[in-house]
Design an enzyme around this catalytic site. Structure first.
Site, PDB file in Angstrom:
ATOM      1  N   ASN A   1     -20.438  -7.617 -31.651  1.00 39.74           N
ATOM      2  CA  ASN A   1     -20.958  -8.102 -32.716  1.00 39.74           C
ATOM      3  C   ASN A   1     -22.447  -7.435 -33.184  1.00 39.74           C
ATOM      4  O   ASN A   1     -23.099  -8.060 -33.790  1.00 39.74           O
ATOM      5  CB  ASN A   1     -21.087  -9.680 -32.234  1.00 39.74           C
ATOM      6  CG  ASN A   1     -22.012  -9.799 -31.293  1.00 39.74           C
ATOM      7  OD1 ASN A   1     -22.305  -8.915 -30.435  1.00 39.74           O
ATOM      8  ND2 ASN A   1     -22.603 -10.844 -31.117  1.00 39.74           N
ATOM      9  N   HIS A   2     -22.535  -6.319 -32.805  1.00 44.94           N
ATOM     10  CA  HIS A   2     -24.111  -5.758 -32.690  1.00 44.94           C
ATOM     11  C   HIS A   2     -24.097  -5.117 -34.113  1.00 44.94           C
ATOM     12  O   HIS A   2     -23.473  -3.955 -34.342  1.00 44.94           O
ATOM     13  CB  HIS A   2     -24.353  -4.718 -31.663  1.00 44.94           C
ATOM     14  CG  HIS A   2     -24.185  -5.385 -30.451  1.00 44.94           C
ATOM     15  ND1 HIS A   2     -24.295  -4.816 -29.088  1.00 44.94           N
ATOM     16  CD2 HIS A   2     -24.485  -6.587 -29.983  1.00 44.94           C
ATOM     17  CE1 HIS A   2     -23.920  -5.586 -27.916  1.00 44.94           C
ATOM     18  NE2 HIS A   2     -24.300  -6.909 -28.566  1.00 44.94           N
ATOM     19  N   THR A   3     -24.711  -5.807 -35.045  1.00 43.16           N
ATOM     20  CA  THR A   3     -24.742  -5.162 -36.396  1.00 43.16           C
ATOM     21  C   THR A   3     -26.209  -5.003 -36.861  1.00 43.16           C
ATOM     22  O   THR A   3     -26.902  -5.953 -36.796  1.00 43.16           O
ATOM     23  CB  THR A   3     -24.118  -5.997 -37.438  1.00 43.16           C
ATOM     24  OG1 THR A   3     -24.738  -7.247 -37.624  1.00 43.16           O
ATOM     25  CG2 THR A   3     -22.484  -6.385 -36.914  1.00 43.16           C
TER      26      THR A   3
END
Lengths: 588, 240
Positions: free
Chosen positions: A516-518
């Protein structure tokens, strides 16, 4: 007619890690701060105590602490030639739904980026020459170095009570820590937690392979601890209900556990909950902002005037609010001009699921970030001269895979998933599973960016954010390399089955839940033609607007983003109260 | 949708997800109410089930499908014996079944499923599950002239295998296997979630694999690496 509130010195949009750390610095310096969060108030002891928290279905599977697509979503496509479609179910986009943001449900890995990560372009040119950057024309330096950020990493770690083992203190390499990390000014504030059986196996095998295993720095405090704001924390109990869960022990660092209790006691701080900010107002001259508008819970439009606007609302709304407010020029992938939305980047993941025989790993004993990593293949810690990519990945194992619904889907390939034999297979494998996860760098690309969607809207009739993204060739090549390193480690550990995964092996979709690292979309830098904000995260186009978060990362490291978000937030807030408030204008 | 309606439904969403406690308020200090939040406490499902969603033939089909996915054997109870049908009935009777969490706005473009890599349906989960069970039942009728629940085990497995392997589609490419995955996920949830949700009766799922359940402190066990700790599971509610 909109309701007008009293003017504040600073309005902060979003009270997660970035917003709460900004508010802490600014209120301590005496500024009048109003924070607006779209979610309701949520706290640790009253909302996720031990009677509520150990519930896999509700928190890990249903993910009720997260913002659901029914409330907020993005559209997605792989390239500019496609028409984007909405992300209807919650998978890879994992925002928080309450005060505290994603900092309440996060897993807790608390990394500093390496020295290389801040200057990928310069460092690559120096070591390999210009040919190595072919096809990577958007790769650029951050405009600050690791050393510039070190004091602020240190401050974040003290506030959050991060548990760890220093590998490099002022240039001296220390046993047990990460020998590749940048120099720290001192040891971690709390000691490491204990190893699980899986972690010990990983340490032994990677060390035998000549690598350098170390304890992952993590936001689960290693001992009783009082942070610099006077907030008390208690040691982690290895309960295992961590990622996507709250914490009923005051052990997982979060804005609620570490910052907000101090903040709420300050007279010059006001929090507005369930306020949905839709716009930044521009002054008549178009060069500054005058405040923000939001809808309150009753649907009334409210204006909060302020001398300074700080967007701290996660990667997506940071970019979206700038676009909706028409501040700066939106990025155009054809002409490659404009900076708002430019250089979106992600996390390139590959690795292996492994299954042992006759182990007793007791996987229910764990925590969200309790693990061991090797950085021997991360960043530029290895020679890329004969490789067809730059970057790399941290290769880790983590003890958090004990919950039985999730684990029921993690069986060796070819074993019965249902019917006759399922129960026996699951029983045999429950104690025998481990993961080797390569969390890799992500480089920007001309066709990876954020913009407004022309077709789909939110409940207020406002355009959704549109993400255009797919893996670039560099990152695909890197992921293939990392996948093989994971296989090597799995075999060395003695696994009976090694089953690889490689998120970059096919086109990405937000239903692929790799990470979920954006990051990116409002990137920082020294050149207004290629960055949306300067090195103090100050908008080039409106000097009293600061855009704080992982949206500022021009490239992503092979690490989790939170500590870097925290450090940047503290650095920006300090620049505001030490310099900007006395002499408003560009800080560079 | 009008803004006021949108906001009302947003309020309902917060309520559905149990996060309604404090309305939009201006807070100048920590909220004074420090007791445990009622909305955060889960609602237990009583065994026996209410049968609100799955009735008659749908319930018979669901029970038969679940008991082929997790059958009764020497290792323990079948899915329905463990309460998985009651579990899913209760889930489908609440916000999960109503799909309050999903973004279901149109249009649904023809290429959406291909771009996203999985088959998209705009039905609520409740309607989706009922329609899927009806499809399975109709398919059984077509093949064998009998309801799915009246087939023998081999015949049932053959149909489930067709769905699992993507050889039986329902409403477009990939829809059969997605339906199968959804039913498989649902039965696993029922069998391994805390018994308070109506399944995992007697903690059969947890005892099967040796999961200790809702314990919250393993500090005294972390050093006993590689040992069978023999921990009895505990649930968030004392009886199930």
């Amino acid at each position: 007619m909109a309701i007008q509130r009293k003017k504040a010195d600073v309005v902060i949009v979003g009270l997660g890690w970035a917003g709460s750390l900004m508010a802490e610095e600014l209120t301590r310096a005496g500024l009048e701060v109003v924070a607006i969060d779209r979610g309701p108030w949520l706290d640790t002891a009253t909302d996720t105590p031990p009677a509520v928290d150990p519930d896999e279905l509700r928190w890990s599977i249903r993910r009720e602490l997260l913002l659901q697509p029914g409330e907020y979503t993005l559209t997605f496509r792989n390239n500019s030639g496609q028409t984007a479609v909405p992300t209807r179910e919650l998978k890879a986009f994992q925002m928080g739904k309450s005060v505290g943001g994603a900092g309440f449900h996060w897993a807790g890995m608390a990394w500093r980026f390496s020295e290389w990560d801040f200057r990928v372009r310069s460092a690559t040119l120096e070591r390999y020459g210009a040919a190595k950057l072919k096809g990577l024309d958007q790769v650029q330096d951050w405009g600050i170095t690791y050393a510039d950020l070190e004091p602020f990493y240190d401050r974040f770690e003290r506030i959050a009570g991060i548990s760890g083992v220093a590998g490099n203190i002022n240039g001296e390499i220390r046993p047990g820590g990460n020998p590749f990390e940048g120099p720290r000014s001192r040891e971690f504030p709390t000691p490491p937690l204990k190893d699980s059986r899986l972690m010990q196996m990983y340490r032994d095998s990677t060390a035998q392979m000549g690598m350098h295993p170390f304890y992952i720095p993590v936001a689960h405090v290693g001992s009783a601890y009082v942070n610099p704001l006077g907030v008390s924390m208690a040691p982690c109990t290895y309960c295992g209900y961590c990622m996507f869960h709250g914490c009923g022990n005051y052990s997982k660092s979060s804005p609620q556990a570490c910052v907000i209790p101090a903040l709420m006691r300050r007279k010059n701080f006001t929090l507005i909950t369930q306020g949905y900010v839709t716009k930044i107002h521009k002054a008549e001259d178009g060069k500054t902002a005058t405040g923000v508008s939001y809808f309150d819970e009753q649907g009334r439009e409210v204006v909060q005037p302020a001398d300074i606007v700080a967007l701290c609302s996660f990667t997506y709304d940071n970019a979206r609010l700038m676009m909706l407010s028409d501040i700066g020029k939106q990025y155009d992938p054809v002409t490659q001009t404009g900076t708002i939305g430019r250089a979106y980047n992600y996390q390139t993941c590959a690795g292996a699921h492994v299954w042992f025989e006759d182990e007793t790993l007791n996987p229910f004993i764990g925590a969200g970030g309790l693990g061991i990593q090797v950085d021997d293949y991360n960043g530029d810690n290895f020679d890329h001269s004969n490789l067809d990519f730059i970057g790399g990945a941290g290769l880790l194992t983590v003890s958090r895979e004990g919950m039985p619904i999730g684990r029921s889907g993690l069986l060796p390939p070819g074993s019965p998933r249902w019917g006759k034999g399922f129960k026996q297979t699951y029983k045999d494998n429950y104690q025998n599973y481990g993961i080797i996860f390569g969390q890799g760098t992500s480089m920007p690309d001309r066709d990876a960016y954020l913009s407004l969607d022309p077709n789909y809207k939110d409940r207020w009739g406002t355009p959704l954010l549109r993400m255009t993204f797919d893996w670039n060739q560099n990152d695909r090549n890197m992921a293939r390399f990392i996948e093989q390193r994971a296989v090597d480690i799995g075999k060395k550990m003695g696994a009976k089955h090694v089953h690889t995964f490689n998120s970059a092996a096919k086109s990405w979709s937000p239903y692929d839940e790799n990470s979920n690292h954006t990051q990116g979309g409002m990137v920082m830098g020294e050149d207004p033609r290629t960055s949306a904000v300067n090195t103090y995260l100050q908008s080039w186009d409106a000097h009293n607007v600061f855009v704080v978060g992982a949206s500022a990362f021009p490239t992503n490291a092979g690490y989790n983003p939170t500590s870097t978000v925290g450090a940047l937030a503290i650095r920006t807030a300090r620049a505001i109260h030490e310099k900007y408030q006395h002499n408003p204008g560009s800080l560079v | 949708m009008k803004r006021r309606d949108a906001l009302r439904s947003m309020g309902a969403l917060f309520a559905a997800a149990g996060l309604a406690k404090v309305g939009a308020v201006e807070l100048k200090s920590v909220p004074p109410q420090t007791g445990l939040n009622r909305e955060m406490l889960p609602s237990p499902v009583m065994s026996g089930g209410q049968g609100n969603v799955f009735k008659g033939q749908a319930r018979a089909t669901l029970t038969a499908v679940f008991d082929r996915l997790i059958p009764h054997d020497e290792l323990g109870a079948s899915a329905s014996e463990a309460g998985c049908v009651d579990y899913l009935d209760a889930q489908m009777n609440g916000p999960y079944g109503e799909s309050k969490d999903l973004y279901l706005d149109r249009p649904l473009r023809a290429d959406e499923s291909a771009l996203m890599g999985l088959t998209i349906s705009l039905r609520t989960r409740r309607d989706y599950t009922l329609a899927g069970l009806l499809f399975i039942d109709n398919h059984a009728q077509k093949l064998h002239g009998r309801a799915f629940a009246e087939l023998d085990g081999e015949q049932m497995d053959a149909i489930l295998r067709q769905l699992d392997e993507g050889r039986l589609d329902w409403e477009g490419a990939g829809s059969g296997s997605r339906l199968f995955e959804f039913l498989l996920l649902s039965v696993r949830e029922g069998y391994f979630a805390d018994p308070l949700y109506g399944g995992n009766r007697g903690m059969v799922g947890w005892k099967l694999v040796g999961f200790p359940g809702a314990r919250y402190d393993y500090r005294q066990y972390i050093d006993r690496r590689g040992q069978d700790l023999g921990l009895e599971p505990i649930s968030l509610i004392p009886v199930s």
